[in-house]
Design a protein around this motif. Structure first.
Motif, PDB file in Angstrom:
ATOM      1  N   ILE A 262      -4.904   6.687  -1.282  1.00 18.55           N
ATOM      2  CA  ILE A 262      -4.285   5.369  -1.379  1.00 18.55           C
ATOM      3  C   ILE A 262      -4.148   5.013  -2.857  1.00 18.55           C
ATOM      4  N   ARG A 263      -2.952   4.655  -3.243  1.00 17.38           N
ATOM      5  CA  ARG A 263      -2.678   4.381  -4.652  1.00 17.38           C
ATOM      6  C   ARG A 263      -3.321   3.070  -5.094  1.00 17.38           C
ATOM      7  N   GLN A 264      -4.055   3.142  -6.200  1.00 13.54           N
ATOM      8  CA  GLN A 264      -4.656   1.961  -6.787  1.00 13.54           C
ATOM      9  C   GLN A 264      -3.653   1.280  -7.725  1.00 13.54           C
TER      10      GLN A 264
ATOM     11  N   SER B 165       3.754   1.235   6.192  1.00 14.25           N
ATOM     12  CA  SER B 165       4.457   2.475   5.864  1.00 14.25           C
ATOM     13  C   SER B 165       3.454   3.490   5.319  1.00 14.25           C
ATOM     14  N   TYR B 166       3.644   4.750   5.660  1.00 13.11           N
ATOM     15  CA  TYR B 166       2.743   5.792   5.156  1.00 13.11           C
ATOM     16  C   TYR B 166       3.414   7.151   5.253  1.00 13.11           C
ATOM     17  N   SER B 167       2.933   8.066   4.427  1.00 13.73           N
ATOM     18  CA  SER B 167       3.412   9.450   4.426  1.00 13.73           C
ATOM     19  C   SER B 167       2.394  10.335   5.126  1.00 13.73           C
ATOM     20  N   VAL B 168       2.883  11.429   5.693  1.00 12.02           N
ATOM     21  CA  VAL B 168       2.028  12.340   6.456  1.00 12.02           C
ATOM     22  C   VAL B 168       2.110  13.749   5.886  1.00 12.02           C
ATOM     23  N   VAL B 169       0.955  14.352   5.700  1.00 14.89           N
ATOM     24  CA  VAL B 169       0.865  15.779   5.395  1.00 14.89           C
ATOM     25  C   VAL B 169       0.233  16.447   6.606  1.00 14.89           C
ATOM     26  N   GLU B 170       1.024  17.244   7.313  1.00 10.97           N
ATOM     27  CA  GLU B 170       0.515  17.949   8.500  1.00 10.97           C
ATOM     28  C   GLU B 170      -0.211  19.202   8.024  1.00 10.97           C
TER      29      GLU B 170
ATOM     30  N   LEU C 175       0.828  -1.205   0.000  1.00  8.44           N
ATOM     31  CA  LEU C 175       0.000   0.000   0.000  1.00  8.44           C
ATOM     32  C   LEU C 175       0.864   1.257   0.000  1.00  8.44           C
ATOM     33  N   GLU C 176       0.445   2.227  -0.776  1.00  8.71           N
ATOM     34  CA  GLU C 176       1.062   3.550  -0.773  1.00  8.71           C
ATOM     35  C   GLU C 176       0.012   4.526  -0.261  1.00  8.71           C
ATOM     36  N   ILE C 177       0.210   5.018   0.968  1.00  7.48           N
ATOM     37  CA  ILE C 177      -0.805   5.805   1.666  1.00  7.48           C
ATOM     38  C   ILE C 177      -0.251   7.177   2.025  1.00  7.48           C
ATOM     39  N   VAL C 178      -1.030   8.208   1.749  1.00 11.37           N
ATOM     40  CA  VAL C 178      -0.723   9.563   2.204  1.00 11.37           C
ATOM     41  C   VAL C 178      -1.838   9.978   3.158  1.00 11.37           C
TER      42      VAL C 178
ATOM     43  N   GLN D  42      -3.861   5.557 -10.123  1.00  8.29           N
ATOM     44  CA  GLN D  42      -4.696   6.629  -9.576  1.00  8.29           C
ATOM     45  C   GLN D  42      -4.831   6.445  -8.059  1.00  8.29           C
ATOM     46  N   TYR D  43      -5.415   7.459  -7.413  1.00  7.79           N
ATOM     47  CA  TYR D  43      -5.519   7.436  -5.957  1.00  7.79           C
ATOM     48  C   TYR D  43      -6.988   7.500  -5.534  1.00  7.79           C
ATOM     49  N   VAL D  44      -7.392   6.571  -4.684  1.00 14.51           N
ATOM     50  CA  VAL D  44      -8.728   6.633  -4.125  1.00 14.51           C
ATOM     51  C   VAL D  44      -8.654   7.500  -2.872  1.00 14.51           C
ATOM     52  N   GLN D  45      -9.618   8.383  -2.731  1.00  8.24           N
ATOM     53  CA  GLN D  45      -9.654   9.342  -1.622  1.00  8.24           C
ATOM     54  C   GLN D  45     -10.699   8.907  -0.612  1.00  8.24           C
ATOM     55  N   MET D  46     -10.280   8.724   0.631  1.00  5.88           N
ATOM     56  CA  MET D  46     -11.193   8.295   1.691  1.00  5.88           C
ATOM     57  C   MET D  46     -11.107   9.242   2.873  1.00  5.88           C
ATOM     58  N   SER D  47     -12.258   9.523   3.454  1.00  4.23           N
ATOM     59  CA  SER D  47     -12.308  10.274   4.703  1.00  4.23           C
ATOM     60  C   SER D  47     -13.102   9.447   5.708  1.00  4.23           C
ATOM     61  N   ASP D  48     -13.161   9.904   6.933  1.00  4.48           N
ATOM     62  CA  ASP D  48     -13.792   9.230   8.069  1.00  4.48           C
ATOM     63  C   ASP D  48     -12.848   8.144   8.594  1.00  4.48           C
ATOM     64  N   SER D  49     -12.377   8.344   9.816  1.00  2.90           N
ATOM     65  CA  SER D  49     -11.358   7.469  10.399  1.00  2.90           C
ATOM     66  C   SER D  49     -11.786   6.013  10.441  1.00  2.90           C
TER      67      SER D  49
END
Length: 402
Positions: free
Chosen positions: A161-163, A134-139, A108-111, A167-174
């Motif tokens: 999250i990279r598909q 592993s994941y990247s953080v944008v503060e 997984l490639e997660i920002v 492309q990247y799927v965008q998810m919100s809500d913890s």
């Protein structure tokens, strides 16, 4: 969650107020004119009146049809399902740090877009760290929010999250983010973007008739034909129950306790600045804006939240009661964690919410007045042990990861 209410359009006949003198006079005048007209042109008049009536009827029917269609479309919008958005490429954002685990085999490639001390963001990080992902953080700047201006979703946590197609799927809500990733880790035969379709955004009416939005299935893992061994219906229901409790009860006790006075609110934001390394990631003016404006704003908001959730002036007692409820359940189970020998999703959710206030006076009081300490630090130990190595991207002399 409230049951959905289907909106229905109701048409009422237009009623003439018989008590109005003007209305009665207008009716009399219309009758006299109609009588005169009928006498002058009886044959021709009947045909014209019939034609006029047909025209009025057709117009009324057309107006009603248009109104019904508009109302039906609005009703559909009030209850629509919106799948997660997919964006073609990673936006131009500032990666502030990465957690890199050499043992991560998820692929997984997660920002993660976050506020460091947001309870819901802490939940997502607790899960990712525990799973060794592993994941990247944008503060994100909590005041200006520059790093999410590209997005129509203006809240955190949010992940890209990279598909498999790049492309990247965008998810919100913890909770939805955690459920999606947990589903993928259990069975990665389907792409992460395909699994995200199980978690659409929905709109509905609550018990007060107010329109709300939520994520469907956010407490459910989609095991399909690969249900883990030893997983029973009782275990699943218990996990969903406590995850819901963390989101809809425990988290609402954080702000009223951390910001109950202006002084405590400022102290809390100074801790947030230290924990989030705001002096590193933001210029001084922006850091000060976040601390002082945030402290005043949250002090005021905490009063609103206290009233909204019917909390007494003794707000500490409410969080003590909540933590006592959690520890009593652990004692009943006679287990180290709610899920047994290792933390489960409910453990990580409650831990994540509480870790958001770890450096605050309210948390210190909780340690002194409840039995939450042992469980909390047991979870923290496992989470930190599994977490990847921290790499700060914006410190001078440390090159960004390729």
């Amino acid at each position: 969650m409230s049951c959905f209410r289907l909106a229905t359009a109701v048409t009422r006949p237009l009623q003439l107020n018989s008590t109005s003198p003007n209305a009665f006079r207008h009716v009399q005048i219309a009758r006299r004119q109609l009588t005169t007209f009928s006498k002058k042109k009886s044959g021709n008049g009947t045909f014209k009146l019939a034609l006029l009536g047909a025209g009025v009827g057709a117009a009324t029917g057309s107006i009603y049809t248009i109104y019904s269609n508009i109302n039906d479309r609005n009703s559909h919008k009030e209850h629509e399902h919106m799948p997660p958005k997919v964006i073609g490429e990673l936006p131009d954002v500032r990666i502030t740090k990465r957690f890199v685990n050499p043992k991560d085999t998820s692929g997984l490639e997660i920002v993660l877009f976050q506020f460091q001390t947001c309870p819901f963001c802490c939940k997502v990080r607790a899960y990712l760290d525990y799973m060794g992902i592993s994941y990247s953080v944008v503060e994100v700047d909590a005041v200006l929010r520059q790093d999410i201006k590209w997005s129509s979703v203006k809240k955190v946590p949010m992940v890209l999250i990279r598909q498999r197609d790049g492309q990247y799927v965008q998810m919100s809500d913890s909770s939805a983010i955690i459920s999606l990733i947990a589903t993928y880790l259990n069975d990665n035969r389907k792409d992460i973007g395909d699994l995200a379709q199980f978690y659409p955004q929905i709109s509905y009416f609550d018990d007060d008739g107010k329109k709300r939005q939520d994520i469907l299935n956010k407490y459910f893992l989609m095991y399909q034909d690969r249900t883990p061994k030893n997983l029973t219906k009782e275990i699943e229901e218990n996990e969903r129950k406590w995850r819901n409790w963390a989101d809809n009860h425990l988290v609402h006790l954080i702000s009223p306790n951390c910001y109950q006075t202006l002084g405590e609110s400022l102290e809390t934001f100074e801790y947030f600045s230290q924990a989030g390394e705001w002096d590193i990631h933001f210029p001084k003016w922006e850091r000060d804006l976040m601390v002082y404006c945030g402290a005043v704003a949250m002090w005021g908001i905490s009063k609103i939240l206290k009233r909204r959730h019917a909390l007494s002036d003794d707000v500490r007692s409410h969080i003590y009661d909540a933590l006592d409820k959690w520890t009593r359940e652990l004692q009943k189970k006679k287990s180290r964690f709610m899920a047994g020998k290792q933390p489960g999703l409910s453990d990580l959710s409650v831990y994540g919410v509480l870790s958001s206030m770890e450096g605050c006076q309210a948390f210190k009081d909780c340690l002194q007045n409840t039995g939450i300490g042992k469980w909390f630090y047991d979870v923290k130990e496992v989470v930190q042990k599994n977490r990847g190595q921290l790499r700060r991207e914006r410190l001078e002399g440390i090159a960004p990861m390729s």
